[in-house]
Design an enzyme around this catalytic site. Structure first.
Site, PDB file in Angstrom:
ATOM      1  CB  SER A   1      -1.738  -0.197   1.421  1.00  0.00           C
ATOM      2  OG  SER A   1      -0.361   0.134   2.174  1.00  0.00           O
TER       3      SER A   1
ATOM      4  CG  HIS B   1      -3.861  -0.614  -2.188  1.00  0.00           C
ATOM      5  ND1 HIS B   1      -4.458   0.737  -1.957  1.00  0.00           N
ATOM      6  CD2 HIS B   1      -3.434  -0.550  -0.896  1.00  0.00           C
ATOM      7  CE1 HIS B   1      -4.156   0.716  -0.933  1.00  0.00           C
ATOM      8  NE2 HIS B   1      -4.025   0.683  -0.650  1.00  0.00           N
TER       9      HIS B   1
ATOM     10  CE  LYS C   1      -7.357   0.763   0.637  1.00  0.00           C
ATOM     11  NZ  LYS C   1      -7.071   1.730   1.904  1.00  0.00           N
TER      12      LYS C   1
HETATM   13  N1  PMP Z   1      -5.250  -3.901   3.425  1.00  0.00           N
HETATM   14  C1  PMP Z   1      -5.040  -2.981   3.035  1.00  0.00           C
HETATM   15  C2  PMP Z   1      -2.983  -3.854   2.080  1.00  0.00           C
HETATM   16  C3  PMP Z   1      -4.906  -1.743   2.574  1.00  0.00           C
HETATM   17  O1  PMP Z   1      -4.228  -0.495   2.659  1.00  0.00           O
HETATM   18  C4  PMP Z   1      -5.945  -1.459   3.682  1.00  0.00           C
HETATM   19  C5  PMP Z   1      -6.936   0.274   3.885  1.00  0.00           C
HETATM   20  N2  PMP Z   1      -5.724   0.810   4.420  1.00  0.00           N
HETATM   21  C6  PMP Z   1      -6.149  -2.337   4.491  1.00  0.00           C
HETATM   22  C7  PMP Z   1      -6.800  -3.521   4.553  1.00  0.00           C
HETATM   23  C8  PMP Z   1      -8.238  -1.916   5.006  1.00  0.00           C
HETATM   24  O2  PMP Z   1      -9.277  -1.657   4.485  1.00  0.00           O
HETATM   25  P1  PMP Z   1     -10.193  -0.478   4.559  1.00  0.00           P
HETATM   26  O3  PMP Z   1     -10.300   0.789   4.175  1.00  0.00           O
HETATM   27  O4  PMP Z   1     -11.609  -1.325   3.769  1.00  0.00           O
HETATM   28  O5  PMP Z   1     -10.370  -0.975   6.332  1.00  0.00           O
END
Ligand code: PMP
Length: 391
Positions: free
Chosen positions: A180, A208, A239
């Protein structure tokens, strides 16, 4: 010292170290341009990859479902909050992901917690890339499994850890599909090979990669044609999908177990009807408007090569996430402030989101950005980089 005095001391320290970041207020809909401080600026910090946060089909689906079903579900799934909408969406999602079954959660964060805490016992071992998302780290922390944190995408380190774990009963390798903060893609084919050799199970977090990689945005497993070899796929609906929520797609037995025991599923209210309906409409968009994904990649390639040609260090990532590595926290903050002053919102990222000394500006282009938007951003990055002596 009282709790609040202690918190206050820490906050003051962050202010003194210029490490305190007030939350940015956006006073417009999420799009390629947003209003911040009464000015319109180009948005380069959202995860709105395909622009679905304000897609007419999703907005309409949410409005229609809300009018029919109401704004909330009134309960957790296991008591009285399991609507026909949830079930139908999960069946459709499983078919899209080409897995036996799927289950939705309130967020990607809770989906990771759900899987890790449901699977791992004290007799198991878990192998986690050091750059995995915080929700994977926290999920592992909630278990008693033996932990191996391997160096980022280092297959030798992963193999050494696997070879060391012969005493463990189950072995789970968990990785982000796309990392990320750096935008690089996990070495899934190599991970799968090692998993076979050491009889481990692979779990990928496609937060992502959903909507970004693979046919119609089916994710990293599809991108590498590894169907059936990565049994657990976690993803987010927050996302590229443009709404909010998370999901787990995998074997029926896993989904069945999660529906009976996963604590975020059992003890937190289910997603509202408008959310599920909008996520369902997003699936229609992925299947029927593939030009959005094509545009996302065109924009990615244009912006990445522009930054590289300017002489910025953007790391090895291949996806729409592009970091501009600056190392020092204060430099990243200063860079980000100057960008905003010039009309570009690209947030600085520093500790604790990334390790100390690895501060950066992290950008994400979307399908909504026009070539003019991105050319303007490159121009502003060039001027800012020169003003700070970076390029
Ligand atoms: N996994 C990854 C790799 C992320 O980047 C994110 C979001 N920051 C999440 C999980 C969490 O997803 P959510 O925003 O839907 O809680």
């Amino acid at each position: 010292m009282s709790f609040f005095a202690r918190l206050n001391d820490e906050i003051e320290k962050w202010h003194n170290e210029k490490a305190y970041r007030p939350l940015t207020v956006i006073s417009s809909a999420q799009s390629s341009r947003v209003s911040i401080g009464g000015r319109e600026v180009v948005q380069l910090s959202s995860n709105n990859y395909l622009g679905l946060t304000s897609h007419p089909r999703l907005k309409k689906a949410a409005a229609v479902a809300t009018a029919k079903w109401g704004v909330g579900t009134g309960s957790v799934r296991t008591i009285a909050g399991n609507l026909a909408l949830h079930k139908a969406y999960e069946q459709r999602l499983a078919a899209f992901k080409e897995t036996e079954a799927a289950l939705t959660f309130q967020s990607g964060f809770t989906a990771n917690l759900a899987v890790l805490t449901s699977l791992l016992t004290k007799d198991d071992a878990v192998f986690s890339d050091e750059l995995n998302h915080a929700s994977i780290i926290d999920g592992i922390r909630l278990t008693k499994a033996k932990r191996y944190i391997y160096k980022h995408s280092d297959m030798k380190a992963l193999e050494e850890a696997l070879a060391d774990s012969t005493e463990s009963d189950g072995r789970l390798i968990v990785t982000d599909g796309v990392f990320s903060m750096d935008g690089d893609i996990a070495l899934l084919p190599e991970i799968v090979k090692l998993a076979k050799k050491y009889k481990a199970t692979v779990m990928v977090d496609d937060a992502h990669a959903s909507g970004v990689l693979g046919r119609n945005g089916r994710g990293s497993v599809d991108y590498f044609s590894l169907h059936g070899q990565v049994p657990i796929q976690v993803g987010t609906l927050s996302k590229a999908i443009g709404v909010v929520g998370g999901y787990v797609a995998g074997p029926k037995v896993l989904i069945d177990y999660l529906s009976q025991r996963a604590r975020p599923f059992l003890f937190s209210t289910s997603q509202p009807p408008g959310v599920i309906a909008a996520c369902d409409a997003a699936l229609d968009v992925l299947l029927q408007e593939p030009q959005l994904i094509d545009q996302l990649w065109k924009n990615t390639n244009f912006f990445k090569s522009g930054l590289k040609n300017l002489g910025f260090n953007i790391g090895p990532g291949q996806t729409p996430i592009t970091p501009i590595m600056l190392e020092e926290d204060s430099l990243a903050m200063q860079f980000s402030d100057l960008l905003l002053g010039a009309g570009v919102y690209a947030q600085g990222i520093y500790f604790p989101t990334v390790p100390k000394g690895r501060a950066r500006i992290r950008t994400i282009v979307t399908a909504l950005h026009s070539k003019e938007d991105l050319a303007f951003c490159l121009h502003v990055f060039e001027r800012t980089g020169q003003a700070l002596g970076i390029i």
